[in-house]
Each structure stands twice: as C-alpha cells, then as structure tokens.
Write a protein that holds these residues in place. Structure first.
Motif, PDB file in Angstrom:
ATOM      1  N   SER A  67       3.729 -10.293   2.430  1.00  0.00           N
ATOM      2  CA  SER A  67       3.113  -9.118   1.831  1.00  0.00           C
ATOM      3  C   SER A  67       2.762  -9.379   0.370  1.00  0.00           C
ATOM      4  O   SER A  67       1.714  -8.947  -0.126  1.00  0.00           O
ATOM      5  CB  SER A  67       4.058  -7.920   1.950  1.00  0.00           C
ATOM      6  N   TRP A  68       3.645 -10.083  -0.340  1.00  0.00           N
ATOM      7  CA  TRP A  68       3.412 -10.448  -1.740  1.00  0.00           C
ATOM      8  C   TRP A  68       2.136 -11.281  -1.837  1.00  0.00           C
ATOM      9  O   TRP A  68       1.256 -11.012  -2.669  1.00  0.00           O
ATOM     10  CB  TRP A  68       4.625 -11.223  -2.251  1.00  0.00           C
TER      11      TRP A  68
ATOM     12  N   PRO B 188       0.766  -6.465   5.594  1.00  0.00           N
ATOM     13  CA  PRO B 188       1.348  -5.923   4.357  1.00  0.00           C
ATOM     14  C   PRO B 188       2.410  -4.872   4.642  1.00  0.00           C
ATOM     15  O   PRO B 188       2.334  -4.133   5.626  1.00  0.00           O
ATOM     16  CB  PRO B 188       0.137  -5.323   3.641  1.00  0.00           C
ATOM     17  N   MET B 189       3.406  -4.821   3.757  1.00  0.00           N
ATOM     18  CA  MET B 189       4.472  -3.845   3.914  1.00  0.00           C
ATOM     19  C   MET B 189       4.783  -3.205   2.567  1.00  0.00           C
ATOM     20  O   MET B 189       4.654  -3.842   1.521  1.00  0.00           O
ATOM     21  CB  MET B 189       5.727  -4.492   4.503  1.00  0.00           C
ATOM     22  N   PHE B 190       5.167  -1.943   2.605  1.00  0.00           N
ATOM     23  CA  PHE B 190       5.498  -1.205   1.390  1.00  0.00           C
ATOM     24  C   PHE B 190       6.995  -1.278   1.136  1.00  0.00           C
ATOM     25  O   PHE B 190       7.797  -1.059   2.045  1.00  0.00           O
ATOM     26  CB  PHE B 190       5.065   0.255   1.527  1.00  0.00           C
ATOM     27  N   THR B 191       7.372  -1.637  -0.093  1.00  0.00           N
ATOM     28  CA  THR B 191       8.773  -1.642  -0.503  1.00  0.00           C
ATOM     29  C   THR B 191       8.996  -0.468  -1.447  1.00  0.00           C
ATOM     30  O   THR B 191       8.375  -0.402  -2.515  1.00  0.00           O
ATOM     31  CB  THR B 191       9.146  -2.957  -1.211  1.00  0.00           C
ATOM     32  N   ALA B 192       9.845   0.456  -1.048  1.00  0.00           N
ATOM     33  CA  ALA B 192      10.116   1.627  -1.886  1.00  0.00           C
ATOM     34  C   ALA B 192      10.783   1.194  -3.181  1.00  0.00           C
ATOM     35  O   ALA B 192      11.812   0.505  -3.156  1.00  0.00           O
ATOM     36  CB  ALA B 192      11.009   2.612  -1.135  1.00  0.00           C
ATOM     37  N   PRO B 193      10.215   1.545  -4.337  1.00  0.00           N
ATOM     38  CA  PRO B 193      10.795   1.097  -5.620  1.00  0.00           C
ATOM     39  C   PRO B 193      12.063   1.858  -5.984  1.00  0.00           C
ATOM     40  O   PRO B 193      12.252   3.009  -5.600  1.00  0.00           O
ATOM     41  CB  PRO B 193       9.673   1.393  -6.620  1.00  0.00           C
TER      42      PRO B 193
ATOM     43  N   GLY C 124      -3.992  -3.383 -15.234  1.00  0.00           N
ATOM     44  CA  GLY C 124      -3.021  -2.333 -14.959  1.00  0.00           C
ATOM     45  C   GLY C 124      -3.223  -1.693 -13.597  1.00  0.00           C
ATOM     46  O   GLY C 124      -2.267  -1.502 -12.831  1.00  0.00           O
ATOM     47  N   VAL C 125      -4.475  -1.374 -13.276  1.00  0.00           N
ATOM     48  CA  VAL C 125      -4.783  -0.729 -11.982  1.00  0.00           C
ATOM     49  C   VAL C 125      -4.387  -1.633 -10.823  1.00  0.00           C
ATOM     50  O   VAL C 125      -3.712  -1.201  -9.867  1.00  0.00           O
ATOM     51  CB  VAL C 125      -6.277  -0.371 -11.901  1.00  0.00           C
ATOM     52  N   PHE C 126      -4.775  -2.899 -10.896  1.00  0.00           N
ATOM     53  CA  PHE C 126      -4.490  -3.798  -9.784  1.00  0.00           C
ATOM     54  C   PHE C 126      -3.025  -4.253  -9.776  1.00  0.00           C
ATOM     55  O   PHE C 126      -2.516  -4.660  -8.723  1.00  0.00           O
ATOM     56  CB  PHE C 126      -5.449  -4.983  -9.798  1.00  0.00           C
ATOM     57  N   SER C 127      -2.348  -4.175 -10.911  1.00  0.00           N
ATOM     58  CA  SER C 127      -0.903  -4.426 -10.920  1.00  0.00           C
ATOM     59  C   SER C 127      -0.174  -3.347 -10.128  1.00  0.00           C
ATOM     60  O   SER C 127       0.821  -3.624  -9.441  1.00  0.00           O
ATOM     61  CB  SER C 127      -0.372  -4.473 -12.359  1.00  0.00           C
ATOM     62  N   LEU C 128      -0.664  -2.114 -10.219  1.00  0.00           N
ATOM     63  CA  LEU C 128      -0.070  -1.027  -9.433  1.00  0.00           C
ATOM     64  C   LEU C 128      -0.312  -1.245  -7.940  1.00  0.00           C
ATOM     65  O   LEU C 128       0.563  -0.976  -7.105  1.00  0.00           O
ATOM     66  CB  LEU C 128      -0.636   0.319  -9.883  1.00  0.00           C
TER      67      LEU C 128
ATOM     68  N   ALA D 185       2.691  -1.858  -5.087  1.00  0.00           N
ATOM     69  CA  ALA D 185       2.837  -1.084  -3.859  1.00  0.00           C
ATOM     70  C   ALA D 185       3.109  -1.983  -2.654  1.00  0.00           C
ATOM     71  O   ALA D 185       3.721  -1.549  -1.673  1.00  0.00           O
ATOM     72  CB  ALA D 185       1.582  -0.255  -3.607  1.00  0.00           C
ATOM     73  N   LEU D 186       2.693  -3.251  -2.751  1.00  0.00           N
ATOM     74  CA  LEU D 186       2.885  -4.199  -1.649  1.00  0.00           C
ATOM     75  C   LEU D 186       3.893  -5.283  -2.007  1.00  0.00           C
ATOM     76  O   LEU D 186       3.964  -6.316  -1.328  1.00  0.00           O
ATOM     77  CB  LEU D 186       1.540  -4.817  -1.265  1.00  0.00           C
TER      78      LEU D 186
END
Length: 427
Positions: free
Chosen positions: A82-83, A240-245, A292-296, A300-301
C-alpha cells in the motif's frame, strides 16, 4: 524539426526570484497549459528516455530503501504494498498535473531522507502512530505553503549555497559508478563504456541517447550474467489499504517537524535549484502546497510525505531543449501511475536486478547534474559559504532527527553572512 509554438516562444513569466509581496501566492505559469497535441508534437526520443530513466531510478534504489525501512520496522507485506502504491500514485498524479500546467518538468516523488529517519522511529512507535505523524506533517507542509513563507525564505538563500548542498547529496551517485564497476565489472563496466562511446560520438548519440543506450546495455549485461531472478507468486495488482492514524505526542514531537523541514528545505530546495540550473522557473509556493496535498493522500494509504526531488528533476532535464523538457515529466508521470497499479510486480522486478546495475545507471544518469551543481556552487560568489555547506552536508551531521542537508544550508548560509558580506551586498 521542432517548431516552437507561440506559447513556448513567450518568456516564462513566473516572475523574478520572489520578494515578499512581489508575487501572488500561486505562481502563474506564464504560458498556456500543454494539451495532448502539444505533448505529441514536443515529445522526442531524448525526452522519452529521460522520463524512462527517471522512473527506473525512482523504482529501484528509492524503492529498495522504502522496503528495507518498512520491513525492519515490522510492516506487513500488505502495508508495504500500500505504501508503494501511494507514493507512485501521488508522484505520477502530481508530476502529470504540474508538468502540463506549467510546461516544465516538475517531477514529484517521495522523501527518501524522510523514509530513512522513520527507521529508528518504527522500532519504538506503532505504525498507526507514524501514520498520524504523516497526516500532521502533510497539514504543516500545506499550511506553510499556503502562508507564502516558503518562497521568500528560499529566495533569501543564494543559489550557490543551495547548489553546494545539491552537489553534496549528488556526490554519492558519482562515486557509485566507481564502486559498482569495481564490485561487479561484468554488469557495470559495459554500461560505462556504452555511455562514453555514445557521448564521444555525437552521430551515434543522436539516434541513441547515451543514458538510454546505457540502460539497454545494462539490461543485456544483466541477462547474460544469468542473475536476473524474479521471485514467483505474490499479487500482481496493488491493493491499497487504509491505516487508521493514532495521534500521540511522542510520534508528533519526534517526526512532524523533521518530516516537514526535509520536504520543504532539503527535497523541494534541491528540486527547485536543479530546475533553476536547467533554465526553468519552478513555482516554489505551489510546490509546497502540492507537496502538502499529496502528502495527505500518501498518509491515507500509509505512505511517507510527497515532495519535489533533485535527482528526479536532474534526470528529466538531462538533455534536449528547455521548452520540451516537460514531455519527460509527462512520461515519468504516466509511467509512475502504471507503477502504482502494478506496485507489487514492479517491486519484485526491480529487486531482482543486481545492485551494480541500479548504482551504475543512477550514477551515469546523474553525472551532468553533478557537474552543473559543482559549477554553480563554486564558480562565482559565496564560495566559502558553499564550501561549508558542502562539508557539513557530506559529514552526515544529524541534529534533532533532521537531515544533514538542512544543517548544511543553515550553517553554510550563516558563515556566508558573517564572512562574505561583500558578496551579499552586491548580490
């Protein structure tokens, strides 16, 4: 024969090097965005090969660093996949968007120094805590870009000092040619010979760009060596997978500011300096906001911060006419999106090649950029500040978990202000 369009013949009006209040927050392109017809007219073998080599560079050494750090940090194969998907997706989308809008080769990737500093953190922080720091760093990068403070800060630092930092960071790529040729001459030596012949004989280089020829000869050498072994099995397409922060003070204090400074000063600073040296006018504030936008998106992934990188942009501007360089960025962006989709397959493929192939290809492709960095840093003024910047960056000084390149610029600039007052007065 290429005939520049009216839009290309205009002077790039992104403006002079910025001064506070002298430019709008969003730097204007100065020319109309490129369309599909423009791209098809401007693309050529040199630019396509530069884009391919830029992608090959990103998909080899940097991916190996990412996988090593993640594996040692205890990430699962799904989290790593996913990273990799996230960083290629953001690199491709940001590069494609920016290069077409600004008609410049504005190559985005991900922060390798940022990835490296995660290594120790993953030993005592959970991955959700690190992802929480990714989100906070993305917000901070976007906020600093939106305030407009990045552009005047970067404009204050003389270009020779920034390019001395770039030279120090790029130096390893040059020495890699020597070390790889010594360690694995069967693979690296034919690549070096191919580059020298194609560069020395312009008639050959006209039909086969030197770096592309080096890549082709390297692939043949690897195949003949019988050492290209790809692991069988595993997924083909990315999932892709979402990791809850998790937002904890420990992770935020340890990672957020170092990640943000690495992106804005070290990575974006390198990228902007390389583009200026190639004759372009990079939009520094938009760089910061886009990072910044694409870092967010990456966060998320489960991916590290997005940024503009020096090596990638050096490869995209390695040859050809300045007004057509953007096509190399478009090729790189499109290929990055393909790599995002095929992230697991690509990773297995690139890791199957001998290390010498990756090191020699990257080093040879970076030679011109390394040469330009040294010339810009030491040819005119601010040479003492540039030297101090170079030495500190090479030393590997790491204070407060912040990369040595940042301290090189800070200390070199301070020494220059103190001891090179005449250069600053006449700048």
């Amino acid at each position: 024969m290429h005939h520049p369009s009216k839009a290309e013949s205009k002077t790039n009006k992104a403006g002079p090097d910025p001064v506070p209040g002298g430019q709008p927050l969003f730097e204007r392109p100065g020319v109309g965005p490129a369309g599909v017809r423009d791209f098809l007219r401007d693309i050529g073998l040199h630019y396509a090969s530069n884009g391919v080599v830029g992608l090959a560079f990103s998909a080899s050494g940097p991916i190996a660093v990412t996988l090593t750090v993640g594996s040692l940090g205890g990430l699962t194969q799904a989290q790593l996949a996913s990273w990799v998907f996230a960083i290629f997706l953001s690199a491709g989308a940001a590069t494609l968007l920016m290069s077409m809008i600004y008609r410049q080769p504005l190559g985005f990737a991900w922060s390798i120094p940022g990835t490296v500093l995660l290594g120790p953190s993953l030993q005592h922080l959970s991955f959700p805590e690190v992802v929480g720091a990714f989100f906070s760093a993305g917000v901070l990068i976007l906020a600093l870009g939106a305030t407009g403070v990045v552009r005047p800060i970067m404009a204050t630092i003389p270009l020779p000092i920034v390019m001395a930092m770039v030279a120090a960071v790029f130096l390893r790529f040059g020495t890699d040619i020597v070390s790889s040729t010594r360690a694995d001459p069967a693979v690296a030596a034919p690549m070096v010979v191919a580059f020298l012949v194609l560069t020395a004989v312009p008639a050959l280089g006209k039909y086969l760009p030197p770096v592309l020829g080096t890549l082709a000869v390297g692939v043949i050498a690897v195949v003949l060596s019988g050492r290209f072994i790809v692991e069988e099995g595993g997924p083909v397409l990315a999932t892709p997978m979402f990791t809850a922060p998790e937002f904890t003070w420990a992770a935020q204090l340890e990672l957020v500011i170092p990640l943000a400074l690495t992106v804005l000063v070290v990575q974006n600073g390198q990228g902007a300096a390389v583009l200026r040296a190639a004759g372009h006018r990079p939009p520094v504030n938009v760089f910061a906001m886009c990072s910044g936008v694409f870092s967010l998106l990456n966060a998320a992934l489960g991916g590290v911060s997005a940024c503009v990188t020096g090596p990638t942009n050096a490869l995209l501007t390695a040859s050809g006419q300045k007004q057509r360089h953007y096509t190399a960025g478009v090729v790189y962006g499109l290929l990055s999106l393909v790599c995002a989709l095929l992230a697991p397959t690509l990773t297995r493929f690139m890791l199957a090649t001998p290390e010498a192939f990756v090191l020699a290809l990257g080093g040879i492709a970076m030679l011109r950029a390394l040469q330009q960095a040294f010339v810009t840093a030491f040819a005119t003024n601010f040479t003492l500040g540039a030297l101090v910047t170079f030495v500190v960056t090479i030393s590997g000084l790491n204070l407060f978990n912040i990369h040595a390149a940042f301290w090189g610029v800070v200390i070199g600039y301070a020494v220059s202000r103190l001891l090179e007052r005449q250069d600053h007065a006449t700048a």
